[in-house]
Design a protein around this motif. Sequence first.
Motif, mmCIF file in Angstrom:
data_model
loop_
_atom_site.group_PDB
_atom_site.id
_atom_site.type_symbol
_atom_site.label_atom_id
_atom_site.label_comp_id
_atom_site.label_asym_id
_atom_site.label_seq_id
_atom_site.Cartn_x
_atom_site.Cartn_y
_atom_site.Cartn_z
ATOM 1 N N LYS A 289 -5.886 -8.970 -6.696
ATOM 2 C CA LYS A 289 -5.823 -9.821 -5.518
ATOM 3 C C LYS A 289 -5.275 -9.046 -4.308
ATOM 4 O O LYS A 289 -4.358 -8.234 -4.445
ATOM 5 C CB LYS A 289 -4.918 -11.029 -5.783
ATOM 6 N N THR A 290 -5.847 -9.328 -3.158
ATOM 7 C CA THR A 290 -5.314 -8.788 -1.913
ATOM 8 C C THR A 290 -4.154 -9.666 -1.450
ATOM 9 O O THR A 290 -4.285 -10.889 -1.372
ATOM 10 C CB THR A 290 -6.388 -8.760 -0.818
ATOM 11 N N ILE B 284 -8.902 0.804 -4.714
ATOM 12 C CA ILE B 284 -8.843 -0.556 -5.249
ATOM 13 C C ILE B 284 -10.245 -1.132 -5.372
ATOM 14 O O ILE B 284 -10.600 -1.764 -6.392
ATOM 15 C CB ILE B 284 -7.960 -1.467 -4.361
ATOM 16 N N GLN B 285 -11.066 -0.939 -4.365
ATOM 17 C CA GLN B 285 -12.442 -1.440 -4.413
ATOM 18 C C GLN B 285 -13.212 -0.827 -5.573
ATOM 19 O O GLN B 285 -13.999 -1.502 -6.245
ATOM 20 C CB GLN B 285 -13.146 -1.156 -3.081
ATOM 21 N N ARG C 132 0.834 -1.206 0.000
ATOM 22 C CA ARG C 132 0.000 0.000 0.000
ATOM 23 C C ARG C 132 0.866 1.252 0.000
ATOM 24 O O ARG C 132 0.554 2.242 -0.662
ATOM 25 C CB ARG C 132 -0.929 -0.014 1.211
ATOM 26 N N ASP D 65 -7.045 1.248 -0.328
ATOM 27 C CA ASP D 65 -8.081 0.210 -0.276
ATOM 28 C C ASP D 65 -9.372 0.693 -0.932
ATOM 29 O O ASP D 65 -10.028 -0.049 -1.667
ATOM 30 C CB ASP D 65 -8.359 -0.186 1.178
ATOM 31 N N ARG E 28 -11.988 -2.462 -8.834
ATOM 32 C CA ARG E 28 -12.529 -3.817 -8.950
ATOM 33 C C ARG E 28 -13.960 -3.796 -9.472
ATOM 34 O O ARG E 28 -14.330 -4.565 -10.371
ATOM 35 C CB ARG E 28 -12.491 -4.515 -7.585
ATOM 36 N N GLY F 147 -0.488 -5.652 0.454
ATOM 37 C CA GLY F 147 -1.093 -4.731 -0.495
ATOM 38 C C GLY F 147 -1.881 -5.467 -1.542
ATOM 39 O O GLY F 147 -2.736 -6.290 -1.229
ATOM 40 N N TYR F 148 -1.543 -5.227 -2.831
ATOM 41 C CA TYR F 148 -2.348 -5.783 -3.908
ATOM 42 C C TYR F 148 -1.478 -6.222 -5.084
ATOM 43 O O TYR F 148 -0.353 -5.769 -5.259
ATOM 44 C CB TYR F 148 -3.359 -4.730 -4.397
ATOM 45 N N TYR G 50 -2.023 -10.608 1.566
ATOM 46 C CA TYR G 50 -2.230 -10.532 3.015
ATOM 47 C C TYR G 50 -1.132 -9.732 3.719
ATOM 48 O O TYR G 50 0.050 -9.968 3.522
ATOM 49 C CB TYR G 50 -2.299 -11.949 3.590
#
Length: 218
Positions: free
Chosen positions: A205-206, A191-192, A168, A188, A195, A211-212, A208
């Motif tokens: 993909k996230t 990103i949403q 991030r 975040d 998507r 980041g992405y 864990y």
Amino acid sequence: MAHILIVEDEQSINDLIAMNLELVGHTSTQVYEGNEALECLKQNTYSLIILDIMLPGLDGFSLMEYVPKNIPVIFLTAMGNLSDRVKGLKLGADDYIAKPFETIELLARIEAVLRRTQRSLNIFSLDSTVVNLESRVVTVNGDKIELTLREYELLEILIKNKNIALSREKLLKLAWEYDYFGETRTVDVHIQKLRKKLNWENRIKTVYKMGYRLEVDQ
């Protein structure tokens, strides 16, 4: 370096093309019948397609209906079959080469087509989404999608670093530059939005606790 889809049912020819592409610095995906090639086109984007006409399943002419306009095609045809060459060019092929062929000629034709279609390399296509990195126009299923400046810049960073996990903090620095003092939650949120707008719920993909990653099939 270009990523090239080879659609040829004779394994020896397919392998020969792939080997020579690798020698000059290109990568390739090898498939041996039309339906398999169609699945590849649905899931990936390519710099060029080398396409045999006589194939199991969908033949080369039928497969042309599913090839995106921004991907150049070189047809492989039988020696002396003029009607196939003419039909292939009318369907939108950029060039053809008759079998049997000299690999040096094939490589020269590939380089010539890639030079002529260089602008197409500024097109990124994934699933139903197409991003023109030159004009900054984004479409989904042919419909233009409006993105904010930050959404587009974030999208471009994901594309240019496809299949690479980005933190991030890294995304903040790249998309918002160093003078942005917000906290990482804003990444975040954006990103949403991407998507949802691009139908990429299963593509971005996230990672864990990091980041992405934009996941693109190789």
